[in-house]
Design a protein around this motif. Structure first.
Motif, mmCIF file in Angstrom:
data_model
loop_
_atom_site.group_PDB
_atom_site.id
_atom_site.type_symbol
_atom_site.label_atom_id
_atom_site.label_comp_id
_atom_site.label_asym_id
_atom_site.label_seq_id
_atom_site.Cartn_x
_atom_site.Cartn_y
_atom_site.Cartn_z
ATOM 1 N N ALA A 17 36.601 25.022 -39.735
ATOM 2 C CA ALA A 17 36.871 26.042 -38.648
ATOM 3 C C ALA A 17 37.856 25.734 -37.729
ATOM 4 O O ALA A 17 38.869 26.400 -37.651
ATOM 5 N N LYS A 27 41.665 27.065 -37.707
ATOM 6 C CA LYS A 27 42.263 27.764 -36.641
ATOM 7 C C LYS A 27 43.742 27.356 -36.196
ATOM 8 O O LYS A 27 44.776 28.222 -35.957
ATOM 9 N N HIS A 70 29.115 33.363 -37.461
ATOM 10 C CA HIS A 70 29.959 32.443 -37.235
ATOM 11 C C HIS A 70 31.148 32.542 -38.279
ATOM 12 O O HIS A 70 32.093 32.588 -37.754
ATOM 13 N N LEU A 114 34.930 33.706 -37.100
ATOM 14 C CA LEU A 114 36.032 32.879 -37.834
ATOM 15 C C LEU A 114 37.181 33.717 -38.711
ATOM 16 O O LEU A 114 38.210 33.610 -38.395
ATOM 17 N N PRO A 162 32.719 29.302 -33.598
ATOM 18 C CA PRO A 162 33.220 30.484 -33.405
ATOM 19 C C PRO A 162 32.114 31.127 -32.436
ATOM 20 O O PRO A 162 31.198 30.804 -32.333
#
Length: 337
Positions: free
Chosen positions: A106, A110, A164, A168, A209
């Motif tokens: 994740a 990002k 989550h 995300l 997230p």
């Protein structure tokens, strides 16, 4: 108070730190320094390339120099920046051994999105889609793993909460992950999600997230929840309960068998039942029922298999998204040769 370009009063060396590096990336809070090579980062990202093209101020009272090396201030979480840099250097395979592995992906995803590192972004989305799948076959593999994989740190596979994954996917604009995430999210009671006390929601990690449902999340959850219940009732009441025998069936034994199956299934499901797996269980029941003739068994298997595929194909449309094919082509481009 120090100016934004002044020498930092205190910092820690982060990982990685290459002694032969020629640029330092310095995070803000906390102040962590990563010494890297301009060329490596610039090769992967036009954003980094543009950042490094600006000549640093290396002399005077406001010189942007740290340990004799120019530095650039970064406003990313140090853990995520560290993971991104390591991935760009080593390009090691992502893993799915525990919740920490998901949060690592994740964080990388990002920043790969933020700095427009297209190849790495695509790689990360493809990896997540192996679990939160865009295909029915991938969904089935995920369920099989969930049923047989032992818990890790007290958490069942896939180790993270679908909320989550949904958060995300929205943050990095990867809607190809959303239908599967919402489908699994709809298996949880809304009151439990809002309470936020599920062990998977309580994991602390800098790349975790958000835990909160947005208004759009609640809308999608509600639509998918109702769609899931309708699919279960359709299997019980129509596919089984209102079923007629196949041409060539030799008697009324099959009608009684399907009525019995309908009654069994109506007692077997509950609000957290997933219809896609429930349909497989119905197929198992028919395979194990020796009273059914071959024609009726074969026709039932064909109908339920087609119903499963139709249900899967329709998942994106339930929450207003394009088809799976469109989602894959737009947000998960083909692998590089």
């Amino acid at each position: 108070m120090a100016s934004p370009n002044s020498h930092p009063d205190g910092y820690e060396r982060g990982d990685p730190w290459f002694e032969d590096g020629n640029i330092i990336l310095l995070t803000n809070e906390p102040c962590i320094a990563f010494k890297v090579h301009r060329g490596v980062l610039a090769r992967h990202s036009e954003i980094f390339q543009s950042m490094f093209e600006l000549p640093p101020m290396t002399t005077g009272p406001n010189a942007e120099v740290l340990e004799g090396c120019p530095f650039v201030r970064m406003y990313d979480p140090p853990a995520e920046l560290s993971s991104l840099i390591k991935t760009l250097y080593d390009y090691t395979a992502f893993q799915n051994r525990n919740a920490t592995d998901f949060f690592h992906v994740a964080g990388v995803l990002k920043l790969a999105t933020k700095y427009i590192i297209a190849r790495l972004r695509s790689h990360a989305i493809r990896f997540l889609a192996e679990t939160w799948s865009s295909t029915l076959q991938g969904h089935d593999r995920m369920i099989e793993l969930a049923l047989r994989a032992p818990p890790v740190d007290g958490l069942s596979f896939p180790y993270v909460h679908p909320l989550h994954v949904l958060s995300l996917a929205r943050e990095v604009d990867a809607p190809v992950l959303i239908p599967s995430a919402v489908y699994f999210l709809s298996l949880y009671p809304l009151t439990d999600i809002l309470r936020g006390d599920h062990p998977k929601l309580k994991i602390e990690h800098p790349s975790r997230p958000p835990n909160q449902l947005s208004p759009l999340d609640i809308q999608d959850y509600t639509l998918m929840y109702q769609h899931r219940i309708d699919a279960i009732l359709g299997l019980v009441r129509t596919t089984c309960g209102a079923r007629t025998v196949s041409p060539g069936c030799t008697g009324n034994v099959c009608m009684k068998a399907f009525a019995k199956l309908s009654a069994l299934l109506s007692r077997s499901w509950f609000v957290r039942t997933g219809p896609l797996h429930f349909m497989l269980q119905a197929l198992d029941e028919v395979d194990n029922d020796g009273s059914l003739c071959a024609q009726c068994r074969r026709a039932f298997k064909k109908d339920v298999t087609a119903a499963r595929q139709k249900l899967w194909d329709g998942l994106p449309g339930v929450i207003g998204l394009p088809s799976w094919d469109d989602l894959e082509s737009d947000y998960m481009p083909p692998r590089s040769s």
